[in-house]
Design a protein around this motif. Structure first.
Motif, PDB file in Angstrom:
ATOM      1  N   MET A  65      32.251  41.977  38.538  1.00 14.32           N
ATOM      2  CA  MET A  65      33.277  42.693  39.289  1.00 14.32           C
ATOM      3  C   MET A  65      34.647  42.046  39.070  1.00 14.32           C
ATOM      4  SD  MET A  65      33.798  45.297  41.302  1.00 14.32           S
ATOM      5  CE  MET A  65      32.179  45.675  41.913  1.00 14.32           C
ATOM      6  N   GLN A  66      34.700  40.707  39.101  1.00 18.45           N
ATOM      7  CA  GLN A  66      35.961  40.006  38.886  1.00 18.45           C
ATOM      8  C   GLN A  66      36.468  40.228  37.461  1.00 18.45           C
ATOM      9  OE1 GLN A  66      37.770  38.333  41.386  1.00 18.45           O
ATOM     10  NE2 GLN A  66      39.285  38.718  39.780  1.00 18.45           N
ATOM     11  N   GLU A  67      35.551  40.207  36.479  1.00 20.37           N
ATOM     12  CA  GLU A  67      35.944  40.465  35.093  1.00 20.37           C
ATOM     13  C   GLU A  67      36.544  41.857  34.953  1.00 20.37           C
ATOM     14  OE1 GLU A  67      32.377  39.811  32.860  1.00 20.37           O
ATOM     15  OE2 GLU A  67      32.604  37.622  32.890  1.00 20.37           O
ATOM     16  N   MET A  68      35.941  42.843  35.613  1.00 22.68           N
ATOM     17  CA  MET A  68      36.444  44.205  35.556  1.00 22.68           C
ATOM     18  C   MET A  68      37.828  44.297  36.183  1.00 22.68           C
ATOM     19  SD  MET A  68      36.881  47.262  37.537  1.00 22.68           S
ATOM     20  CE  MET A  68      36.085  46.714  38.999  1.00 22.68           C
ATOM     21  N   LEU A  69      38.025  43.649  37.339  1.00 19.83           N
ATOM     22  CA  LEU A  69      39.328  43.675  37.999  1.00 19.83           C
ATOM     23  C   LEU A  69      40.385  42.961  37.158  1.00 19.83           C
ATOM     24  CD1 LEU A  69      38.203  43.031  41.675  1.00 19.83           C
ATOM     25  CD2 LEU A  69      39.084  45.172  40.710  1.00 19.83           C
ATOM     26  N   ASP A  70      40.014  41.841  36.552  1.00 23.44           N
ATOM     27  CA  ASP A  70      40.942  41.119  35.678  1.00 23.44           C
ATOM     28  C   ASP A  70      41.338  41.964  34.473  1.00 23.44           C
ATOM     29  OD1 ASP A  70      40.767  38.957  37.416  1.00 23.44           O
ATOM     30  OD2 ASP A  70      39.386  37.825  36.144  1.00 23.44           O
ATOM     31  N   PHE A  71      40.353  42.649  33.877  1.00 22.15           N
ATOM     32  CA  PHE A  71      40.618  43.523  32.728  1.00 22.15           C
ATOM     33  C   PHE A  71      41.575  44.647  33.141  1.00 22.15           C
ATOM     34  CE2 PHE A  71      39.838  47.309  30.223  1.00 22.15           C
ATOM     35  CZ  PHE A  71      39.854  46.832  28.916  1.00 22.15           C
ATOM     36  N   ALA A  72      41.307  45.272  34.281  1.00 17.36           N
ATOM     37  CA  ALA A  72      42.155  46.372  34.753  1.00 17.36           C
ATOM     38  C   ALA A  72      43.580  45.889  35.002  1.00 17.36           C
ATOM     39  CB  ALA A  72      41.558  46.984  36.024  1.00 17.36           C
ATOM     40  N   ALA A  73      43.725  44.716  35.606  1.00 18.01           N
ATOM     41  CA  ALA A  73      45.062  44.172  35.865  1.00 18.01           C
ATOM     42  C   ALA A  73      45.781  43.844  34.561  1.00 18.01           C
ATOM     43  CB  ALA A  73      44.955  42.934  36.749  1.00 18.01           C
ATOM     44  N   LYS A  74      45.089  43.230  33.628  1.00 18.99           N
ATOM     45  CA  LYS A  74      45.685  42.828  32.349  1.00 18.99           C
ATOM     46  C   LYS A  74      46.177  44.036  31.554  1.00 18.99           C
ATOM     47  CE  LYS A  74      44.605  40.490  27.993  1.00 18.99           C
ATOM     48  NZ  LYS A  74      43.568  39.798  27.228  1.00 18.99           N
ATOM     49  N   HIS A  75      45.400  45.136  31.593  1.00 17.72           N
ATOM     50  CA  HIS A  75      45.714  46.318  30.799  1.00 17.72           C
ATOM     51  C   HIS A  75      46.367  47.437  31.620  1.00 17.72           C
ATOM     52  CE1 HIS A  75      43.713  44.664  27.302  1.00 17.72           C
ATOM     53  NE2 HIS A  75      42.738  44.282  28.102  1.00 17.72           N
ATOM     54  N   ASN A  76      46.780  47.108  32.847  1.00 23.95           N
ATOM     55  CA  ASN A  76      47.459  48.062  33.726  1.00 23.95           C
ATOM     56  C   ASN A  76      46.641  49.349  33.922  1.00 23.95           C
ATOM     57  OD1 ASN A  76      49.590  48.652  35.458  1.00 23.95           O
ATOM     58  ND2 ASN A  76      50.695  49.793  33.886  1.00 23.95           N
ATOM     59  N   VAL A  77      45.328  49.191  34.086  1.00 24.79           N
ATOM     60  CA  VAL A  77      44.444  50.333  34.340  1.00 24.79           C
ATOM     61  C   VAL A  77      44.456  50.602  35.839  1.00 24.79           C
ATOM     62  CG1 VAL A  77      42.067  51.177  34.244  1.00 24.79           C
ATOM     63  CG2 VAL A  77      42.983  49.768  32.376  1.00 24.79           C
ATOM     64  N   LYS A  78      44.849  51.811  36.204  1.00 23.49           N
ATOM     65  CA  LYS A  78      44.922  52.176  37.617  1.00 23.49           C
ATOM     66  C   LYS A  78      44.150  53.470  37.841  1.00 23.49           C
ATOM     67  CE  LYS A  78      49.438  50.074  38.120  1.00 23.49           C
ATOM     68  NZ  LYS A  78      50.848  50.292  38.378  1.00 23.49           N
TER      69      LYS A  78
END
Length: 118
Positions: A65-78
């Motif tokens: 879950m943390q990896e997914m949130l980090d990926f979304a934040a890094k790539h500006n996925v909203k």
């Protein structure tokens, strides 16, 4: 068609998988995380001919879950959402029944429920 490396399918109702498989490149992956009450029909030939994979997972652990949130934040996925007031919920449900929904509904509780004044 044939342009995506992977698709994360979050739909929790039975729906056709063929259109999603057609979007995948060779060696593409379709990951199902929704939990439909009825089994999907999975066509074999698009999988075999395209060397595509279908997998699934109910939910990841805290690390994933943390990896997914980090990926979304890094790539500006909203997420694409439609914020609705609490008094719009019945209308939102009718729209769901008519499949007149473009994004997920998010109910704005904080701004639509007012404390009672006693």
């Amino acid at each position: 068609m044939g342009t995506m490396d992977g698709i994360l399918d979050t739909v929790s109702a039975k729906h056709p998988l063929l259109p999603l498989l057609e979007l995948l490149k060779k060696h593409g992956k379709l990951i199902l995380v929704g939990a439909p009450t009825q089994a999907h029909e999975l066509p074999a030939f698009p999988l075999l001919g395209g060397r595509k994979l279908v997998g699934g997972r109910v939910i990841g652990g805290m690390k994933e879950m943390q990896e997914m949130l980090d990926f979304a934040a890094k790539h500006n996925v909203k997420p694409k959402i439609e914020v609705v007031a609490i008094d719009y919920v019945n209308t939102a449900i009718r729209r769901l029944e008519k499949t007149n929904v473009k994004y997920r509904f998010v109910i704005d509780i904080e701004n639509t429920l007012k404390p009672s004044s006693n």
